[in-house]
Write a protein that holds these residues in place. Structure first.
Motif, PDB file in Angstrom:
ATOM      1  N   ALA A 121     -15.183  -5.811  21.150  1.00  0.00           N
ATOM      2  CA  ALA A 121     -15.822  -7.123  21.118  1.00  0.00           C
ATOM      3  C   ALA A 121     -15.354  -7.974  19.936  1.00  0.00           C
ATOM      4  CB  ALA A 121     -17.344  -6.965  21.059  1.00  0.00           C
ATOM      5  N   ASP A 122     -14.632  -7.374  19.005  1.00  0.00           N
ATOM      6  CA  ASP A 122     -14.178  -8.092  17.806  1.00  0.00           C
ATOM      7  C   ASP A 122     -12.757  -8.610  18.043  1.00  0.00           C
ATOM      8  OD1 ASP A 122     -13.475  -8.987  15.258  1.00  0.00           O
ATOM      9  OD2 ASP A 122     -14.516  -7.337  14.265  1.00  0.00           O
ATOM     10  N   PRO A 123     -12.531  -9.933  17.932  1.00  0.00           N
ATOM     11  CA  PRO A 123     -11.191 -10.476  18.158  1.00  0.00           C
ATOM     12  C   PRO A 123     -10.215 -10.187  17.009  1.00  0.00           C
ATOM     13  CG  PRO A 123     -12.680 -12.230  17.515  1.00  0.00           C
ATOM     14  CD  PRO A 123     -13.510 -10.991  17.658  1.00  0.00           C
ATOM     15  N   THR A 124     -10.722  -9.679  15.897  1.00  0.00           N
ATOM     16  CA  THR A 124      -9.871  -9.374  14.744  1.00  0.00           C
ATOM     17  C   THR A 124      -9.183  -8.032  14.982  1.00  0.00           C
ATOM     18  OG1 THR A 124     -11.439 -10.514  13.313  1.00  0.00           O
ATOM     19  CG2 THR A 124      -9.839  -9.078  12.242  1.00  0.00           C
ATOM     20  N   PRO A 125      -7.845  -8.005  15.030  1.00  0.00           N
ATOM     21  CA  PRO A 125      -7.164  -6.736  15.302  1.00  0.00           C
ATOM     22  C   PRO A 125      -7.204  -5.761  14.129  1.00  0.00           C
ATOM     23  CG  PRO A 125      -5.559  -8.472  14.947  1.00  0.00           C
ATOM     24  CD  PRO A 125      -6.915  -9.121  14.934  1.00  0.00           C
ATOM     25  N   TYR A 126      -7.179  -6.289  12.904  1.00  0.00           N
ATOM     26  CA  TYR A 126      -7.210  -5.422  11.726  1.00  0.00           C
ATOM     27  C   TYR A 126      -7.556  -6.226  10.484  1.00  0.00           C
ATOM     28  CZ  TYR A 126      -2.469  -7.257  10.921  1.00  0.00           C
ATOM     29  OH  TYR A 126      -1.393  -8.079  10.731  1.00  0.00           O
ATOM     30  N   TRP A 127      -7.916  -5.487   9.429  1.00  0.00           N
ATOM     31  CA  TRP A 127      -8.104  -6.078   8.105  1.00  0.00           C
ATOM     32  C   TRP A 127      -6.892  -5.685   7.272  1.00  0.00           C
ATOM     33  CZ3 TRP A 127     -13.537  -6.070   5.519  1.00  0.00           C
ATOM     34  CH2 TRP A 127     -14.476  -6.626   6.383  1.00  0.00           C
ATOM     35  N   LEU A 128      -6.430  -6.609   6.440  1.00  0.00           N
ATOM     36  CA  LEU A 128      -5.356  -6.334   5.501  1.00  0.00           C
ATOM     37  C   LEU A 128      -5.898  -6.627   4.109  1.00  0.00           C
ATOM     38  CD1 LEU A 128      -2.403  -5.400   5.522  1.00  0.00           C
ATOM     39  CD2 LEU A 128      -1.737  -7.793   5.407  1.00  0.00           C
ATOM     40  N   VAL A 129      -5.948  -5.590   3.275  1.00  0.00           N
ATOM     41  CA  VAL A 129      -6.621  -5.686   1.984  1.00  0.00           C
ATOM     42  C   VAL A 129      -5.660  -5.296   0.866  1.00  0.00           C
ATOM     43  CG1 VAL A 129      -8.548  -4.795   0.611  1.00  0.00           C
ATOM     44  CG2 VAL A 129      -8.826  -5.122   3.073  1.00  0.00           C
ATOM     45  N   SER A 130      -5.518  -6.155  -0.142  1.00  0.00           N
ATOM     46  CA  SER A 130      -4.732  -5.821  -1.328  1.00  0.00           C
ATOM     47  C   SER A 130      -5.468  -4.772  -2.146  1.00  0.00           C
ATOM     48  CB  SER A 130      -4.542  -7.057  -2.214  1.00  0.00           C
ATOM     49  OG  SER A 130      -3.652  -7.963  -1.647  1.00  0.00           O
ATOM     50  N   THR A 131      -4.698  -3.896  -2.776  1.00  0.00           N
ATOM     51  CA  THR A 131      -5.260  -2.883  -3.657  1.00  0.00           C
ATOM     52  C   THR A 131      -4.172  -2.349  -4.565  1.00  0.00           C
ATOM     53  OG1 THR A 131      -6.364  -0.729  -3.782  1.00  0.00           O
ATOM     54  CG2 THR A 131      -4.919  -1.087  -1.905  1.00  0.00           C
ATOM     55  N   ARG A 132      -4.555  -1.993  -5.768  1.00  0.00           N
ATOM     56  CA  ARG A 132      -3.602  -1.373  -6.679  1.00  0.00           C
ATOM     57  C   ARG A 132      -3.464   0.123  -6.397  1.00  0.00           C
ATOM     58  NH1 ARG A 132      -5.948  -5.457  -9.936  1.00  0.00           N
ATOM     59  NH2 ARG A 132      -4.342  -6.808 -10.789  1.00  0.00           N
ATOM     60  N   ARG A 133      -4.398   0.690  -5.629  1.00  0.00           N
ATOM     61  CA  ARG A 133      -4.401   2.125  -5.322  1.00  0.00           C
ATOM     62  C   ARG A 133      -4.514   2.320  -3.801  1.00  0.00           C
ATOM     63  NH1 ARG A 133      -8.920   1.840  -9.071  1.00  0.00           N
ATOM     64  NH2 ARG A 133     -10.132   2.879  -7.475  1.00  0.00           N
ATOM     65  N   PRO A 134      -3.464   1.999  -3.043  1.00  0.00           N
ATOM     66  CA  PRO A 134      -3.552   2.016  -1.578  1.00  0.00           C
ATOM     67  C   PRO A 134      -3.866   3.390  -0.986  1.00  0.00           C
ATOM     68  CG  PRO A 134      -1.273   1.741  -2.262  1.00  0.00           C
ATOM     69  CD  PRO A 134      -2.114   1.616  -3.498  1.00  0.00           C
ATOM     70  N   LYS A 135      -3.304   4.443  -1.535  1.00  0.00           N
ATOM     71  CA  LYS A 135      -3.556   5.778  -0.976  1.00  0.00           C
ATOM     72  C   LYS A 135      -5.005   6.184  -1.187  1.00  0.00           C
ATOM     73  CE  LYS A 135       1.186   7.207  -1.247  1.00  0.00           C
ATOM     74  NZ  LYS A 135       2.216   7.771  -2.062  1.00  0.00           N
ATOM     75  N   GLU A 136      -5.569   5.871  -2.347  1.00  0.00           N
ATOM     76  CA  GLU A 136      -6.966   6.213  -2.624  1.00  0.00           C
ATOM     77  C   GLU A 136      -7.925   5.426  -1.724  1.00  0.00           C
ATOM     78  OE1 GLU A 136      -8.135   6.168  -6.780  1.00  0.00           O
ATOM     79  OE2 GLU A 136      -6.052   6.589  -7.318  1.00  0.00           O
ATOM     80  N   LEU A 137      -7.666   4.127  -1.543  1.00  0.00           N
ATOM     81  CA  LEU A 137      -8.523   3.319  -0.676  1.00  0.00           C
ATOM     82  C   LEU A 137      -8.452   3.814   0.769  1.00  0.00           C
ATOM     83  CD1 LEU A 137     -10.402   0.998   0.011  1.00  0.00           C
ATOM     84  CD2 LEU A 137      -8.406  -0.527   0.034  1.00  0.00           C
ATOM     85  N   ALA A 138      -7.246   4.054   1.267  1.00  0.00           N
ATOM     86  CA  ALA A 138      -7.095   4.542   2.647  1.00  0.00           C
ATOM     87  C   ALA A 138      -7.793   5.887   2.817  1.00  0.00           C
ATOM     88  CB  ALA A 138      -5.618   4.650   3.011  1.00  0.00           C
TER      89      ALA A 138
END
Length: 154
Positions: A121-138
């Motif tokens: 139901a959400d038209p947004t396919p994905y979120w793209l978020v800046s981070t200095r620690r991408p592996k930790e956030l994921a």
């Protein structure tokens, strides 16, 4: 306690570069009044530093929710988060970007995490978020997702 928390502060280089407002103000206002140029430059610099600090978004994973800036999404409706460094991050922010994506990106932070939205139901396919620690956030997002939502191989 949050599983992950990061404030996307500007780099020190941004604060140093904005110092150029002071001599620019002095140059513009020196023919009128040197003290007015100095005061105006300092006030402009402090206002800019304050606005940069106040608008630095918070990225947080806590209680089954992802908060990025002022937006929030339940982790039950997201797919597997994928970290992107270097070249892949450049593609994600540039030629690979979907115009419908929700963005919380800052130009002074190169790495990003792509978080697919699996809610039909959400038209947004994905979120793209800046981070200095991408592996930790994921990893924090993927750990906090409900097991029945996890995808196999995607």
């Amino acid at each position: 306690m949050p599983d992950y928390r990061e404030r996307l502060w500007p780099t020190p280089r941004i604060y140093v570069a904005t110092l150029l407002l002071i001599p620019a103000s002095i140059l513009v206002l020196a023919p009128v009044s040197m003290p007015a140029g100095i005061v105006t430059g300092v006030v402009l610099y402090l206002a800019l530093v304050g606005s940069l600090a106040m608008t630095a978004p918070l990225i947080e994973v806590q209680g089954g929710r992802l908060r990025a800036g002022r937006a929030e999404i339940a982790l039950t409706v997201v797919g597997e988060a994928v970290p992107a460094d270097e070249e892949q991050a450049r593609v994600e922010r540039g030629t690979g970007l979907d115009a419908r994506a929700f963005l919380v990106i800052r130009g002074w932070i190169k790495p990003v995490v792509r978080i697919p939205v699996v809610d039909a139901a959400d038209p947004t396919p994905y979120w793209l978020v800046s981070t200095r620690r991408p592996k930790e956030l994921a990893a924090a997002i993927n750990r906090s997702r409900r097991p029945d939502v996890q995808e196999s191989g995607a």
